[in-house]
Design a protein around this motif. Structure first.
Motif, PDB file in Angstrom:
ATOM      1  N   TYR A  33       0.847  -1.186   0.000  1.00  0.00           N
ATOM      2  CA  TYR A  33       0.000   0.000   0.000  1.00  0.00           C
ATOM      3  C   TYR A  33       0.887   1.241   0.000  1.00  0.00           C
ATOM      4  CZ  TYR A  33      -3.585  -3.306   1.381  1.00  0.00           C
ATOM      5  OH  TYR A  33      -4.439  -4.367   1.418  1.00  0.00           O
ATOM      6  N   MET A  95       3.527   0.888   2.954  1.00  0.00           N
ATOM      7  CA  MET A  95       3.163  -0.099   3.961  1.00  0.00           C
ATOM      8  C   MET A  95       3.192  -1.479   3.330  1.00  0.00           C
ATOM      9  SD  MET A  95      -0.309  -0.689   6.186  1.00  0.00           S
ATOM     10  CE  MET A  95      -0.246   0.868   7.064  1.00  0.00           C
ATOM     11  N   ILE A  97       2.316  -5.405   2.898  1.00  0.00           N
ATOM     12  CA  ILE A  97       1.074  -6.153   3.126  1.00  0.00           C
ATOM     13  C   ILE A  97       1.317  -7.326   4.064  1.00  0.00           C
ATOM     14  CG2 ILE A  97       1.299  -7.807   1.240  1.00  0.00           C
ATOM     15  CD1 ILE A  97      -1.709  -7.295   0.687  1.00  0.00           C
ATOM     16  N   SER A  98       2.546  -7.694   4.264  1.00  0.00           N
ATOM     17  CA  SER A  98       2.839  -8.829   5.129  1.00  0.00           C
ATOM     18  C   SER A  98       2.793  -8.403   6.587  1.00  0.00           C
ATOM     19  CB  SER A  98       4.222  -9.406   4.793  1.00  0.00           C
ATOM     20  OG  SER A  98       5.219  -8.430   4.979  1.00  0.00           O
ATOM     21  N   GLY A  99       2.203  -9.273   7.415  1.00  0.00           N
ATOM     22  CA  GLY A  99       2.060  -8.927   8.818  1.00  0.00           C
ATOM     23  C   GLY A  99       0.968  -7.902   9.011  1.00  0.00           C
ATOM     24  N   ASN A 100       0.810  -7.446  10.189  1.00  0.00           N
ATOM     25  CA  ASN A 100      -0.215  -6.440  10.479  1.00  0.00           C
ATOM     26  C   ASN A 100       0.365  -5.423  11.450  1.00  0.00           C
ATOM     27  OD1 ASN A 100      -2.721  -5.193  10.419  1.00  0.00           O
ATOM     28  ND2 ASN A 100      -3.491  -6.391  12.129  1.00  0.00           N
ATOM     29  N   THR A 101       1.594  -4.984  11.178  1.00  0.00           N
ATOM     30  CA  THR A 101       2.252  -4.085  12.108  1.00  0.00           C
ATOM     31  C   THR A 101       1.822  -2.639  11.931  1.00  0.00           C
ATOM     32  OG1 THR A 101       4.089  -3.663  10.611  1.00  0.00           O
ATOM     33  CG2 THR A 101       4.279  -5.573  12.048  1.00  0.00           C
ATOM     34  N   GLY A 102       1.262  -2.307  10.805  1.00  0.00           N
ATOM     35  CA  GLY A 102       0.941  -0.906  10.545  1.00  0.00           C
ATOM     36  C   GLY A 102       2.172  -0.053  10.426  1.00  0.00           C
ATOM     37  N   LYS A 103       3.261  -0.637  10.027  1.00  0.00           N
ATOM     38  CA  LYS A 103       4.499   0.112   9.927  1.00  0.00           C
ATOM     39  C   LYS A 103       4.522   0.872   8.609  1.00  0.00           C
ATOM     40  CE  LYS A 103       9.534  -0.380  10.154  1.00  0.00           C
ATOM     41  NZ  LYS A 103      10.637  -1.350  10.403  1.00  0.00           N
ATOM     42  N   LEU A 104       4.477   2.175   8.721  1.00  0.00           N
ATOM     43  CA  LEU A 104       4.588   3.037   7.563  1.00  0.00           C
ATOM     44  C   LEU A 104       6.042   3.457   7.416  1.00  0.00           C
ATOM     45  CD1 LEU A 104       1.476   5.327   8.038  1.00  0.00           C
ATOM     46  CD2 LEU A 104       1.908   3.861   6.073  1.00  0.00           C
ATOM     47  N   PHE A 106       8.264   6.150   5.747  1.00  0.00           N
ATOM     48  CA  PHE A 106       8.053   7.483   5.193  1.00  0.00           C
ATOM     49  C   PHE A 106       9.247   7.959   4.375  1.00  0.00           C
ATOM     50  CE2 PHE A 106       4.209   9.232   7.099  1.00  0.00           C
ATOM     51  CZ  PHE A 106       3.952   8.321   8.098  1.00  0.00           C
TER      52      PHE A 106
ATOM     53  N   TYR B  34      -0.628   2.788  17.736  1.00  0.00           N
ATOM     54  CA  TYR B  34       0.768   3.005  17.362  1.00  0.00           C
ATOM     55  C   TYR B  34       1.317   4.260  18.044  1.00  0.00           C
ATOM     56  CZ  TYR B  34      -1.219   0.312  13.474  1.00  0.00           C
ATOM     57  OH  TYR B  34      -1.886  -0.616  12.718  1.00  0.00           O
ATOM     58  N   TYR B  36       4.439   6.823  16.997  1.00  0.00           N
ATOM     59  CA  TYR B  36       5.457   7.210  16.038  1.00  0.00           C
ATOM     60  C   TYR B  36       6.221   8.416  16.607  1.00  0.00           C
ATOM     61  CZ  TYR B  36       3.789   4.445  12.026  1.00  0.00           C
ATOM     62  OH  TYR B  36       3.465   3.436  11.164  1.00  0.00           O
ATOM     63  N   GLY B  43      10.377  12.436   8.128  1.00  0.00           N
ATOM     64  CA  GLY B  43       9.250  11.525   8.227  1.00  0.00           C
ATOM     65  C   GLY B  43       9.204  10.823   9.566  1.00  0.00           C
ATOM     66  N   LEU B  44       8.140  10.090   9.770  1.00  0.00           N
ATOM     67  CA  LEU B  44       7.925   9.443  11.051  1.00  0.00           C
ATOM     68  C   LEU B  44       8.579   8.074  11.121  1.00  0.00           C
ATOM     69  CD1 LEU B  44       5.655  11.621  10.838  1.00  0.00           C
ATOM     70  CD2 LEU B  44       4.279  10.109  12.257  1.00  0.00           C
ATOM     71  N   LEU B  46       8.205   4.440  13.311  1.00  0.00           N
ATOM     72  CA  LEU B  46       7.368   3.664  14.219  1.00  0.00           C
ATOM     73  C   LEU B  46       8.175   3.236  15.435  1.00  0.00           C
ATOM     74  CD1 LEU B  46       4.678   2.208  14.799  1.00  0.00           C
ATOM     75  CD2 LEU B  46       5.598   0.244  13.542  1.00  0.00           C
ATOM     76  N   TYR B  49       3.783  -0.682  18.456  1.00  0.00           N
ATOM     77  CA  TYR B  49       2.438  -0.927  17.994  1.00  0.00           C
ATOM     78  C   TYR B  49       1.797  -1.985  18.867  1.00  0.00           C
ATOM     79  CZ  TYR B  49       4.104  -5.115  15.512  1.00  0.00           C
ATOM     80  OH  TYR B  49       4.657  -6.320  15.184  1.00  0.00           O
ATOM     81  N   LEU B  98      -7.055  -8.977  11.181  1.00  0.00           N
ATOM     82  CA  LEU B  98      -5.917  -9.549  10.490  1.00  0.00           C
ATOM     83  C   LEU B  98      -5.663  -8.907   9.134  1.00  0.00           C
ATOM     84  CD1 LEU B  98      -6.490 -13.318  11.318  1.00  0.00           C
ATOM     85  CD2 LEU B  98      -4.925 -11.691  12.404  1.00  0.00           C
ATOM     86  N   SER B 100      -4.380  -6.629   6.519  1.00  0.00           N
ATOM     87  CA  SER B 100      -3.265  -5.675   6.469  1.00  0.00           C
ATOM     88  C   SER B 100      -3.627  -4.482   5.607  1.00  0.00           C
ATOM     89  CB  SER B 100      -2.037  -6.364   5.882  1.00  0.00           C
ATOM     90  OG  SER B 100      -1.622  -7.418   6.708  1.00  0.00           O
ATOM     91  N   GLY B 101      -2.814  -3.485   5.757  1.00  0.00           N
ATOM     92  CA  GLY B 101      -2.978  -2.341   4.883  1.00  0.00           C
ATOM     93  C   GLY B 101      -4.049  -1.373   5.314  1.00  0.00           C
ATOM     94  N   ILE B 104      -3.825   4.294   8.473  1.00  0.00           N
ATOM     95  CA  ILE B 104      -3.465   4.736   9.809  1.00  0.00           C
ATOM     96  C   ILE B 104      -3.841   6.198   9.959  1.00  0.00           C
ATOM     97  CG2 ILE B 104      -1.511   5.182  11.348  1.00  0.00           C
ATOM     98  CD1 ILE B 104      -0.246   2.659  10.251  1.00  0.00           C
TER      99      ILE B 104
END
Lengths: 116, 115
Positions: A33, A95, A97-104, A106, B34, B36, B43-44, B46, B49, B98, B100-101, B104
């Motif tokens: 994403y 971002m 798609i693997s995992g669900n960490t919400g790690k962006l 930047f 989260y 950040y 930029g931010l 992380l 989380y 579950l 993803s994507g 945020i």
């Protein structure tokens, strides 16, 4: 590791004109994403637009649209009919798609000034 | 609709003092939460989380810790602040589950200056 690069530290545009902000990224994944966030002087991060990599159609949100070139790993943001309120720092973000960490992840950001 | 609130907005703390930044989300249940941090003009990054109460994952080893005592509450803490902890901290949330994507959404942010 994924990286995001914004090569334009600063840009300016006249009110009502169109401006394009550039973003490139590097990843070995095929599905992911991409986002553009806006950070005005208030510092709050505001979502501008989002793109799913599996969708070929470019995302649009009113005056904001993207040019997503998956093969080139490019994700530019076009702002049409620029308004004074568009003055802000713009961040491109990736971002996985693997995992669900919400790690962006930047980019370094592009400061956009809209001039009257 | 969902809202996120973060406080305090601004904080000046001496080196070695403790820290507590709080964040709450309204209008949804079981969100992902989260923390950040944004370095000046960049930029931010992380920091932490959480996908549920008591479940905290750390992305970057550091002087900070996070806790989630309630479903929609997320706290960033430190026992002893360092000068390098100065920065702009943003709490954020996304819909849980579950998938993803998820987009945020960020809070208003907290400016921390360690002196």
């Amino acid at each position: 590791a994924q990286t995001v690069t914004q090569s334009q530290p600063e840009m300016s545009v006249q009110e009502a004109e169109t401006v394009t902000l550039s973003c490139t990224y590097d990843t070995s994944e095929s599905n992911y994403y991409l986002f553009w966030y806006k950070q005005p002087p208030s510092r709050q991060m505001i979502l501008v637009i989002r793109q799913e990599a599996y969708k070929q159609q470019n995302a649009t949100e009113n005056r904001f649209s993207v040019n997503f070139q998956k093969a080139a790993k490019s994700f530019s943001l076009k702002i049409s009919d620029s308004q004074l309120g568009d003055t802000a720092m713009y961040f491109c973000a990736f971002m996985s798609i693997s995992g669900n960490t919400g790690k962006l992840i930047f980019g370094q950001g592009t400061t956009l000034q809209v001039k009257p | 609709s969902q809202t996120i609130h973060q406080w305090p907005a601004t904080l000046v703390q001496p080196v070695g003092s403790p820290l507590s930044l709080e964040c709450t989300v309204e209008g949804t249940s079981n969100p992902n939460l989260y923390w950040y941090r944004q370095a000046a003009g960049r930029g931010l990054q992380l920091l932490f989380y959480s996908v549920g109460i008591g479940q905290i994952s750390s992305e970057v080893p550091q002087n900070l810790s996070a806790s989630r005592p309630q479903d929609r509450q997320f706290i960033l803490s430190s026992k002893k602040l360092l000068l390098s902890d100065s920065g702009f901290y943003l709490c954020a949330w996304s819909f849980g589950g579950l998938r993803s994507g998820n987009t945020i959404y960020f809070g208003e942010g907290s400016w921390l200056t360690v002196v």
